[in-house]
Design an enzyme around this catalytic site. Structure first.
Site, PDB file in Angstrom:
ATOM      1  N   GLU A 270     -30.986  -6.053  11.549  1.00 56.32           N
ATOM      2  CA  GLU A 270     -30.541  -4.508  13.025  1.00 56.32           C
ATOM      3  C   GLU A 270     -29.509  -4.785  12.812  1.00 56.32           C
ATOM      4  O   GLU A 270     -28.873  -6.100  13.159  1.00 56.32           O
ATOM      5  CB  GLU A 270     -31.356  -4.959  14.264  1.00 56.32           C
ATOM      6  N   GLU A 326     -35.367   6.710  20.892  1.00 52.78           N
ATOM      7  CA  GLU A 326     -36.261   6.329  21.145  1.00 52.78           C
ATOM      8  C   GLU A 326     -36.970   6.619  22.473  1.00 52.78           C
ATOM      9  O   GLU A 326     -35.777   5.407  23.411  1.00 52.78           O
ATOM     10  CB  GLU A 326     -37.018   4.928  20.590  1.00 52.78           C
ATOM     11  N   LYS A 329     -38.913   3.315  25.088  1.00 55.34           N
ATOM     12  CA  LYS A 329     -38.462   2.231  25.078  1.00 55.34           C
ATOM     13  C   LYS A 329     -37.904   2.079  26.063  1.00 55.34           C
ATOM     14  O   LYS A 329     -37.349   2.522  27.536  1.00 55.34           O
ATOM     15  CB  LYS A 329     -36.487   1.557  24.288  1.00 55.34           C
ATOM     16  N   GLU A 335     -30.466   1.508  25.298  1.00 55.29           N
ATOM     17  CA  GLU A 335     -32.073   0.751  24.756  1.00 55.29           C
ATOM     18  C   GLU A 335     -32.290   2.159  23.933  1.00 55.29           C
ATOM     19  O   GLU A 335     -32.656   2.038  22.309  1.00 55.29           O
ATOM     20  CB  GLU A 335     -33.061   0.035  25.601  1.00 55.29           C
TER      21      GLU A 335
END
Ligand SMILES: *[C@@H]1O[C@H](CO)[C@@H](O)[C@H](O)[C@H]1NC(C)=O
Ligand SMILES: *[C@@H]1O[C@H](CO)[C@@H](O)[C@H](O)[C@H]1NC(C)=O
Ligand SMILES: *[C@@H]1O[C@H](CO)[C@@H](O)[C@H](O)[C@H]1NC(C)=O
Ligand SMILES: *[C@@H]1O[C@H](CO)[C@@H](O)[C@H](O)[C@H]1NC(C)=O
Ligand SMILES: *[C@@H]1O[C@H](CO)[C@@H](O)[C@H](O)[C@H]1NC(C)=O
Ligand SMILES: *[C@@H]1O[C@H](CO)[C@@H](O)[C@H](O)[C@H]1NC(C)=O
Ligand SMILES: *[C@@H]1O[C@H](CO)[C@@H](O)[C@H](O)[C@H]1NC(C)=O
Length: 472
Positions: A270, A326, A329, A335
Site C-alpha cells: 500500500e 470508502e 472506514k 481514512e
C-alpha cells in the site's frame, strides 16, 4: 494527437516484448491498486473491474477473497492478491486441513483463469493489539505455503503486509531496527520463511503520516517526491536521499539486514495520499494526492528501474491505496479519502497506473493545494461518523473521557446545561470536546480509538457551550 496516442501503445508493446524476451523478468513494474470494500455505495465487482482496467492497473489487491470479485477478474490480465482475514489466522495456524480447505475454496477454485499471484496472511497483524495472533502468523504462512504446494500452485507467493511501525527506529535509515517485542520471536522466522520461499517483504508505506505529524520538520516537497534542492545524507551509510519514501523503505531494508537477511525483495502493498480529510488534517488535498501518487507511479514504474539508495536499480512492485473512497472506514476523515475514484466511478484526479503517461500529459488542471499550513481557528472534538459508531465503545469512551478531569462532564448531568438532547452521541461529543480542550496541552488527543474527530463547526446548542481548543 489522436494518431499519436494510437501509435504509442503499439510501440511500447514492442519495447516491452523486447524487454521481456531478453530479461525474462517475471515482475512487471506497472503499478496496481488496492480494492477495499468498506463502503455502502461502491459499484458492483464487474463495474469495479472495468474501472481497474481503465486505470491501467497491472495488479489488484483484495482484503479478502470475495468470490464475486474473483469471478469478475476471470480472464483479465490483472495479477491478483487475495488475503486471509486476520480472524482466521489462529484457525489456519492450528490446522493444516483448515488451511487446505481455505486455499481450495478461495484460490484453487478460481485458478488459473483468475491470475492469483499473491496470498497474504492477515493485514498489518503486528500492529493488531491482539498479541496472541502474532505468534500464529508465521506458522499460518507455512501452512498456507504447504497447501499451495499440495495443489501445485507454485506461482502464488505467500506474504503478509506490515505497517512501518514494525520498526522501533527508522532514522537515520541505516539505524532501521525492528521492534524488540517482535524482532526475534516473529520477524526473524518470517524473514527466514520469505527468504526460503523467495517471496517479498510486503510493506504499507505512507510518507503522508510522518510528514503530517511534523510538517515543520519535514519538507512537504520531500514527502511528495518533488524536492529539487532538499536532500538528506545518512551519516552512517553515506547514502543520499531525495524523498521520504526511500528513507522509509531503506530503514526496513537495513532492519532486515540487521537480522541477517539482506536480500529479501520489497513489495509495496500500500502507498497513497489522502485527497481530503478533517479540518485539522494538514495537507490532505486533491493537489497533494495527485502529485504524490503520480510521482510514486513514475518512480516505481520507471525503466530501467530506479530502486532506492540502498538498492539502486531494483524493481519494487507496488499497489496504490486505494481504488475508491470508502465511506465506512472508521477513524479520521483522511481514512475515507484515499481513493483514486469516487464511489460513482469518477476519477478524483487523472492517474495512469501503467506509468506510460508522462506527468506533463495529465491535462485537467488540479485544484490548488488548500491546507498545507496547520489550521489556526477554533476546533471541537466530536463523534466521527455519527450513526455508524459502535455504541458500546462510544459509551465506554464517554465514561473514560468524563473520568479524566474532575467535573468536566457536570453539564451533562440531568438538569445540566448540556443534558439535552439526551443522546449517547451528543453526550460523547460534549465529553470528547471537554476532554480534548483540557488535556491537549498534556498530550491528550482527539482520537478515542477513531471514534472522534476534530471539526471547525461549533456543535454548541442553546444554552450549552461546548468547550473548544486550538492546535498548538
Ligand atoms: C476458527 O476458530 C475459532 C476458535 O476455535 C472457532 O470458534 C471458529 O468457528 C473457527 N472459524 C471457522 C471459520 O472455522
Ligand atoms: C537507533 O536505534 C536505536 C533503537 O533501535 C535507538 O535507541 C537510537 O536512538 C537510534 N539512533 C538514532 C541516532 O536515532
Ligand atoms: C537466503 O536465501 C538465499 C538464496 O536462496 C541464500 O543464499 C541465503 O543463504 C539465505 N539467507 C539465510 C540467512 O538463510
Ligand atoms: C528550494 O527551491 C525553491 C524553488 O526554487 C525555493 O523557493 C526554496 O527556497 C529552496 N529551498 C531551499 C531549502 O533551498
Ligand atoms: C561519503 O561520500 C562522500 C562524497 O561521495 C565522500 O567524499 C566521503 O568520503 C564518504 N564518506 C564515507 C564515510 O564513506
Ligand atoms: C461523482 O461524485 C463526485 C463526488 O461526490 C461528484 O463531484 C461528481 O460530480 C460525481 N460524478 C458524477 C458523474 O455523478
Ligand atoms: C464494539 O465495542 C466493544 C467494546 O469496545 C467491543 O467489545 C465490540 O467487539 C465492538 N463491536 C463491534 C461490532 O465492533
Amino acid at each position: 494527437m489522436k494518431n499519436h496516442s494510437r501509435v504509442r501503445p503499439l510501440f511500447c508493446f514492442f519495447i516491452l516484448a523486447l524487454f521481456l524476451s531478453f530479461s525474462g523478468a517475471e515482475i512487471s513494474s506497472r503499478a496496481g491498486v488496492n480494492y477495499g470494500q468498506l463502503g455502502n455505495n461502491l459499484p458492483s465487482p464487474a463495474t469495479s473491474v472495468e474501472l481497474i482496467k481503465s486505470l491501467r492497473a497491472k495488479r489488484v489487491k483484495l482484503y479478502d477473497a470475495n468470490p464475486k470479485i474473483l469471478r469478475a477478474l476471470k480472464g483479465t490480465d490483472i495479477q491478483v492478491s487475495v488475503m486471509i482475514p486476520n480472524e482466521l489466522i489462529p484457525n489456519v495456524s492450528a490446522s493444516q486441513s483448515f488451511s487446505d480447505r481455505w486455499v481450495r475454496t478461495n484460490v484453487v477454485h478460481f485458478y488459473p483463469s483468475t491470475k492469483i499471484r499473491y496470498l497474504l496472511v492477515g493485514n498489518e497483524i503486528l500492529t493488531n493489539p491482539d498479541v496472541g495472533t502474532w505468534f500464529n502468523l508465521v506458522p499460518a504462512m507455512r501452512r498456507v505455503k504447504l497447501s499451495l504446494r499440495k495443489f501445485r500452485l507454485h506461482k502464488v507467493k505467500v506474504g503478509t503486509p506490515h505497517a512501518t511501525n514494525v520498526l522501533e527506529s527508522s532514522f537515520p535509515p541505516s539505524n532501521g531496527t525492528f521492534r524488540s517485542d517482535i524482532a526475534v520471536p516473529v520477524i526473524k522466522p518470517m524473514l527466514q520463511f520469505l527468504n526460503r520461499t523467495r517471496s517479498f517483504m510486503f510493506l504499507d508505506v505512507y510518507p503522508y503520516f510522518p510528514w503530517a505529524a511534523e510538517p515543520n520538520n519535514i519538507n512537504l516537497d520531500y514527502a511528495l517526491f518533488q524536492a529539487h534542492n532538499v536532500t538528506y545524507t545518512d551519516p552512517l551509510s553515506n547514502l543520499t536521499y531525495t524523498n521520504l519514501f526511500d528513507q522509509i523503505v531503506d530503514a526496513v531494508i537495513f532492519a532486515m539486514k540487521r537480522l541477517g537477511y539482506p536480500g529479501i525483495r520489497i513489495f509495496i502493498a500500500e502507498t497513497g495520499w489522502p485527497s481530503a480529510g478533517d479540518v485539522d488534517q494538514i495537507g490532505a488535498s486533491i493537489y497533494n494526492a495527485a502529485v504524490y501518487n503520480r510521482n510514486a507511479v513514475k518512480k516505481l514504474t520507471a525503466k530501467p528501474p530506479i530502486g532506492t539508495p540502498a538498492r539502486p536499480g531494483v524493481v519494487i512492485p507496488s499497489i496504490l491505496f486505494a481504488l475508491f473512497n470508502e465511506n465506512q472506514k472508521g477513524g479520521p476523515g483522511t481514512e475515507r479519502h484515499f481513493g483514486l475514484l469516487y464511489p460513482n466511478g469518477t476519477a478524483v484526479y487523472e492517474i495512469d497506473l501503467s506509468g506510460q503517461t508522462p506527468l506533463s500529459e495529465y491535462k485537467k488542471p488540479l485544484p490548488p493545494p488548500t491546507n498545507n499550513e496547520p489550521f489556526k481557528g477554533e476546533l471541537w472534538c466530536v463523534v466521527a461518523a455519527e450513526g455508524s459508531a459502535n455504541e458500546t465503545a462510544l459509551a465506554e469512551a464517554l465514561s473514560w473521557a468524563c473520568s479524566q478531569g474532575k467535573g468536566i462532564c457536570d453539564p451533562l448531568q440531568p438538569g445540566g446545561k448540556c443534558f439535552k438532547p439526551d443522546s449517547l452521541s451528543w453526550h460523547a461529543s460534549y465529553a470528547f470536546s471537554a476532554y480534548w480542550a483540557q488535556f491537549k496541552k498534556l498530550g491528550g488527543t482527539c482520537s478515542f480509538n477513531g471514534l472522534a474527530a476534530l471539526t471547525a463547526k461549533d456543535p454548541s446548542m442553546g444554552r450549552c457551550k461546548v468547550p473548544s481548543g486550538r492546535l498548538a
